[in-house]
Write a protein that holds these residues in place. Structure first.
Motif, mmCIF file in Angstrom:
data_model
loop_
_atom_site.group_PDB
_atom_site.id
_atom_site.type_symbol
_atom_site.label_atom_id
_atom_site.label_comp_id
_atom_site.label_asym_id
_atom_site.label_seq_id
_atom_site.Cartn_x
_atom_site.Cartn_y
_atom_site.Cartn_z
ATOM 1 N N TYR A 84 -2.080 2.734 3.776
ATOM 2 C CA TYR A 84 -2.845 1.291 3.379
ATOM 3 C C TYR A 84 -4.184 1.935 3.641
ATOM 4 O O TYR A 84 -4.767 2.938 4.101
ATOM 5 N N GLU A 112 3.717 -3.096 -3.962
ATOM 6 C CA GLU A 112 2.818 -2.019 -3.309
ATOM 7 C C GLU A 112 2.158 -1.062 -2.909
ATOM 8 O O GLU A 112 1.237 -1.639 -1.818
ATOM 9 N N ALA A 129 -1.352 -2.079 -0.315
ATOM 10 C CA ALA A 129 -2.191 -1.040 0.640
ATOM 11 C C ALA A 129 -2.818 -0.744 -0.086
ATOM 12 O O ALA A 129 -3.768 -0.715 0.841
ATOM 13 N N TYR A 184 3.463 3.316 0.427
ATOM 14 C CA TYR A 184 1.795 4.252 0.351
ATOM 15 C C TYR A 184 0.644 3.983 1.274
ATOM 16 O O TYR A 184 1.099 2.774 2.962
ATOM 17 N N VAL A 197 6.472 -0.300 2.782
ATOM 18 C CA VAL A 197 5.203 -0.081 1.663
ATOM 19 C C VAL A 197 5.353 1.486 1.891
ATOM 20 O O VAL A 197 4.745 1.565 3.359
#
Lengths: 492, 183
Positions: free
Chosen positions: A126, A89, A93, A124, A122
């Motif tokens: 980006y 992830e 990101a 987190y 995801v």
């Protein structure tokens, strides 16, 4: 010998091996890897291969941690899976890993790992960093937004190619793979454009233009291991074929071959480039600026007439180095019977062929030896003595010969493999009548010919694809011509 | 009116390919529609979103209208499913995120590489269309999401699998690896 337990299974290894090496040697495939690549020294950059070791307070990277006797290793606990998913992830990101407009999608190790680990979102934010890409090289493109900083390209360039072009700049998330301390790839003085970095790249960061969007490895019908036909090095190539069309050429990696999968630019890119083009399926005769389709009888009659009229001392025939020996025998026997001197005795490849092979190896170097050979070859053309040159590429090193060639009849047999050099094109251009036997109507030599005859392409001759034209058919052309000319093809 | 669970779907910043893929579940849709009532959706062309059990979002969020619709749907549905890479990860819309909205609009309407006959004076869109957010992003940056179905578009099988699981009351839904795709 040391004993380790992987998920309860007892495995043996030797002291000095890493945990991953022991696992792989024992058929344990539950440790995912990303930055690790067989044949390169391990770096531990991606942390995907982490395992839990009993007694160790922290997780260890299997690719760099030495295996020790009595280790009890867990490779697929929920904790590890969650940790690995988290790494993925973070990688997604960090940069642009949107698969829908990536040429590596479907061939991408990062994508495969994410799917395997059930990454359906995801957590987190980006970063969307503004990272500069480099498309200055004519052979490949570097989309640094796709980079996971695994270092595989850098290690390949260093350890396998030995060019040491690649390195890293900056730190943290803005770290980038660069060449020559920041020089653009197109201007790199050390890069040999071999494309080994692109093969090592697990994502779509380094893409060879010639391979982009030709197809995915996994969609290919087969991958054929063959020998690169271009020079005496005989590198192993892994040719991916889809619907009788070449998709990509990889080096054969792994410990099987000492070269570690290294190929040169010609083997990886030029060979592939020479595998595409509109195929010539019927004989054709020049008609104005173009060609018209013709029957075999018409074409053979025309060639017979031209050979009969031609001054044999001002005629020539050239066959590509890739021409198979069976066909070459016919070729040499046929033109020999016409009074064209050949060195092709007892079915052996004439010395010229050997010479050209060597010149390929030293293609970049302009040695005196090369020059002498080339000059001698060119003199024989200039003297317009009967000649049979067997070589894929008479050199372009004798500009003095240009325009002085004037042949009555020229026969050129190509496998579509090489870009013809200037003097062959000149010779064709200055011939009163020329026949080009080519797989592709788009071949540069075809534009200058008076008559085109279909031929098999290099990869068909190498047995990689089903031939569109067989060697037997090509020999039959010469046999039919011999009947018309009332000559007997010499046994060679 | 039936007491079947209601479903609403919306199409935000995306190409509608996910809705196409949803229709690709073919004849299974007959069985599906016998179990649910499809309310607001680009398929039915009903715009007003009622209170529903399942809300489905196709597309990311890049302007104020899309944000509003996503928030409305979140309020009115019990379970929110997002489908497609735009809704799940942000997708192709995020290509603009290294620029500011002003640069994006200027690039598209005024300084575009292609000469235009439609808008030769390079007029920028005014207040009559929704304002761009600073960045285009995935739906879960703004509202809570319960079920993710990635893919560009997701395979019809993956969408059908997710819907079947939700109908059977099995939540959370994890799309199996052999149905997952990002492209």
């Amino acid at each position: 010998m040391i004993k380790l337990h992987f998920d309860g299974k007892e495995c043996t290894g030797t002291k000095g091996q890493t945990i991953l090496e022991v696992a792989l040697a024992n058929g344990i495939t539950t440790i995912p890897t990303l930055c690790w690549l067989e044949g390169l020294h391990p770096e531990g950059a991606c942390r995907m291969c982490v395992v839990e070791v009993e007694g160790s307070p922290k997780m260890l990277t299997a690719c760099t941690s030495p295996a020790e006797d009595g280790m009890k290793i867990l490779t697929r606990t929920d904790k590890l899976k969650e940790y690995r998913k988290q790494i993925l992830e973070l990688l997604f990101a960090g940069r642009n890993h949107f698969c829908m407009y990536c040429s590596a999608s479907g061939d991408c190790e990062l994508q495969a790992l994410a799917i395997e680990h059930g990454m359906d979102s995801v957590r987190y934010p980006y970063l969307f960093p503004n990272i500069e890409n480099d498309t200055t090289s004519s052979d490949f493109m570097v989309d640094r937004n796709r980079c996971v900083l695994c270092d595989r390209c850098i290690r390949t360039c260093q350890e396998i190619v030995g060019a040491c072009s690649l390195g890293l700049e900056k730190r943290g998330w803005v770290t980038n793979v660069i060449s020559d301390l920041g020089e653009k790839f197109g201007n790199s003085s050390t890069c040999v454009s071999c494309g080994a970095c692109a093969q090592a790249c697990p994502t779509g960061t380094i893409t060879i233009r010639e391979q982009a969007y030709r197809g995915r490895r996994k969609d290919c019908d087969k991958a054929v291991e063959a020998t690169c036909p271009l020079c005496a090095m005989g590198c192993k190539i892994n040719v991916h074929v889809r619907r009788n069309s070449l998709v990509r050429i990889d080096g054969v990696t792994g410990s099987k071959y000492a070269d570690g999968g290294q190929l040169c630019r010609k083997g990886r890119i030029e060979l592939l480039r020479a595998s595409e083009g509109p195929r010539l399926t019927t004989p054709m005769i020049r008609s104005g600026a173009g060609f018209r389709e013709a029957s075999w009888d018409e074409v053979l009659d025309l060639i017979t007439e031209k050979i009969n009229k031609a001054d044999k001392s001002k005629s020539g025939a050239v066959a590509s180095l890739m021409t198979p020996i069976d066909e070459l025998k016919y070729f040499a026997g046929f033109f020999g019977a016409l009074g064209i001197k050949t060195d092709c005795r007892e079915g052996r490849v004439p010395p010229e062929a050997k010479y050209v092979k060597e010149s390929h190896v030293r293609s970049a170097d302009d040695s005196i030896n090369d020059r002498e050979n080339e000059v001698n070859r060119m003199r024989s053309i200039l003297a317009a003595s009967p000649w049979l040159g067997v070589g894929s590429e008479p050199s372009e090193k004798e500009p003095v010969g240009k325009g002085m060639l004037s042949l009555d009849f020229l026969f050129f047999r190509t496998t579509g493999l090489v870009e013809p050099c200037v003097d062959v094109l000149d010779a064709l251009d200055h011939s009163k009548f020329s026949v080009v036997q080519t797989p592709y109507i788009s071949h540069p030599m075809a534009y200058l010919a008076d008559v085109l005859i279909p031929a098999a392409a290099w990869f068909e001759l190498a047995g990689i694809c089903e031939p569109a034209v067989s060697i037997k058919e090509m020999c039959e052309v010469l046999e039919s011509l011999a009947v018309r000319l009332a000559i007997k093809i010499k046994e060679v | 009116m039936s007491d079947k669970p209601k479903v609403a779907t919306v199409w935000l910043e995306s190409c509608a390919g996910c809705h196409m893929s949803f229709l690709d579940i073919d004849e299974r849709i007959v069985n599906l529609l016998s179990q649910v009532e499809l309310t607001a959706s680009p398929v039915t062309d009903i715009k007003d979103i009622p209170e529903v059990t399942l809300g489905i979002i196709d597309g990311g969020i890049g302007n104020e209208e899309e944000l509003h619709i996503a928030q409305e749907l979140r309020k009115k549905c019990k379970i929110l499913m997002v489908m497609g890479d735009c809704a799940v990860f942000g997708g192709i819309n995020t290509m603009r995120n290294s620029l500011t909205p002003e640069q994006v609009l200027k690039g598209a309407y005024a300084d575009g590489a292609t000469p235009t006959t439609v808008n030769p004076s390079g007029k920028l869109p005014g207040e009559d269309i929704p304002k761009l957010l600073p960045q285009a992003n995935a739906v879960d940056r703004y509202v809570n999401v319960d079920v993710y179905v990635p893919g560009c578009p997701p395979d019809a099988d993956a969408i059908y699998y997710a819907l079947s699981e939700i109908l059977a009351g099995r939540i959370p839904v994890k799309i199996p690896a052999d149905m997952t795709r990002y492209d």
